[in-house]
Write a protein that holds these residues in place. Structure first.
Motif, short mmCIF file in Angstrom:
data_model
loop_
_atom_site.label_atom_id
_atom_site.label_comp_id
_atom_site.label_asym_id
_atom_site.label_seq_id
_atom_site.Cartn_x
_atom_site.Cartn_y
_atom_site.Cartn_z
N PRO A 184 0.80 -1.23 0.00
CA PRO A 184 0.00 0.00 0.00
C PRO A 184 0.83 1.27 0.00
O PRO A 184 0.49 2.24 -0.68
N ASP B 241 -1.87 5.54 5.99
CA ASP B 241 -1.07 4.34 5.70
C ASP B 241 0.08 4.21 6.69
O ASP B 241 0.33 3.13 7.24
N LEU C 176 -5.38 -2.40 5.53
CA LEU C 176 -5.19 -1.76 4.23
C LEU C 176 -5.16 -2.83 3.14
O LEU C 176 -4.13 -3.09 2.52
N CYS D 66 -7.48 0.09 -0.61
CA CYS D 66 -6.52 1.00 -1.27
C CYS D 66 -7.10 1.52 -2.58
O CYS D 66 -6.96 2.71 -2.90
#
Length: 315
Positions: A61, A124, A139, A144
């Motif tokens: 991510p 993040d 995530l 995402c």
């Protein structure tokens, strides 16, 4: 927009971008400098996008969002700099009304999208540092993708509102924009009517899309700092701070000048100063991002070596 009846108005069909100088020698020097900056920005950000796409080690991510940031930066400079380079060498510095409208819209959309993306990148880092064991679960790639699509949608939607209001104002002359691009405050300053309502709406959008995301970003990093200071290992603590330092540097160089330009009223409009300040979040920020992330990031450096063939790229 309504205009008083009985007045002969010659409506503007094109604008003249005055740029930085009318001296041919100075313009040639500026052409060389901005061409170098532009090529460096495109190559640097293009390299990051290529590395993230090619190297499976970067399919996380964090680097997914970094890839999007690089794409936004390339779009940012490509929207403005090539035309500026043409005007530096050309005797004609005109841009059509439609061209001005399009440039203002895309430039604003990319900028607003980047503001929201900074929040996503901060989130993040927050998840990675505060919840490392659940990082890939929280995530997920689905989330995402949704976050990425949401940032683009918000940026382009709110930029459409801002651009529509500015370009719907009556422009009946003069048509000389004291800037190197069609930027909202510079163009709006030429309108033939009071612009306080448009300025107010513009300020509201700026608060929603710039100040609010910045506040969320700061809040995220406060929580990150609290979590990092609880780490007993000095090496782990330095590594955590190192991954955040690059992001904070990029945010500072982007937000500081952009906030100054778009949050002040027209009464404080200063053409020469605004042109110089806008270069920081338009040209220099796009150049800074790949430099900061590549020089300070061992994963990017490792991917670069693997792509060059000094290691094995995992496809």
């Amino acid at each position: 927009m309504w205009m008083p009846p009985g007045q002969n108005q010659s409506w503007v069909s094109e604008f003249i971008l005055l740029g930085f100088s009318s001296d041919p020698t100075t313009n040639r020097i500026l052409f060389g400098a901005f061409l170098l900056l532009y090529l460096s920005s495109v190559l640097g950000n293009g390299l990051i996008i290529t590395l993230v796409c090619l190297d499976m080690h970067l399919h996380t991510p964090m680097y997914f969002f970094l890839c999007i940031l690089s794409l936004l930066d390339m779009s940012y400079v490509t929207t403005t700099v090539p035309q500026m380079l043409v005007h530096l060498l050309s005797q004609s510095q005109t841009i059509s009304f439609a061209g001005c409208w399009l440039q203002m819209y895309i430039f604003g959309a990319v900028g607003l999208t980047e503001c929201i993306l900074f929040v996503v990148m901060a989130f993040d880092r927050y998840v990675a540092i505060c919840y490392p064991l659940r990082y890939t679960v929280i995530l997920s790639w689905g989330l995402c993708t949704q976050l990425s699509a949401g940032t683009w949608a918000c940026g382009f939607f709110f930029s459409l509102i801002r651009t529509f209001l500015t370009m719907s104002l009556p422009y009946c002359g003069p048509n000389m924009v004291n800037h190197y691009i069609c930027e909202g405050p510079s163009v709006r300053n030429l309108a033939c009517m009071d612009t306080h309502v448009v300025e107010m709406v513009d300020s509201v959008i700026s608060v929603l899309m710039a100040v609010a995301p910045l506040s969320l970003t700061v809040a995220s990093y406060i929580r990150i700092a609290q979590a990092v200071f609880k780490i007993k290992s000095m090496q782990a603590r330095c590594k955590a701070f190192s991954t955040c330092a690059s992001h904070l540097t990029v945010i500072t160089f982007f937000y500081a000048p952009a906030t100054y330009i778009y949050m002040k009223p027209n009464s404080r409009y200063s053409p020469e100063r605004d042109k110089q300040i806008s270069l920081f979040y338009n040209v220099f920020s796009a150049l800074l991002n790949p430099v900061v992330y590549s020089l300070r990031n061992k994963d990017i450096q490792g991917a670069f070596l693997r792509v060059l063939g000094k290691g094995r790229v995992t496809w």
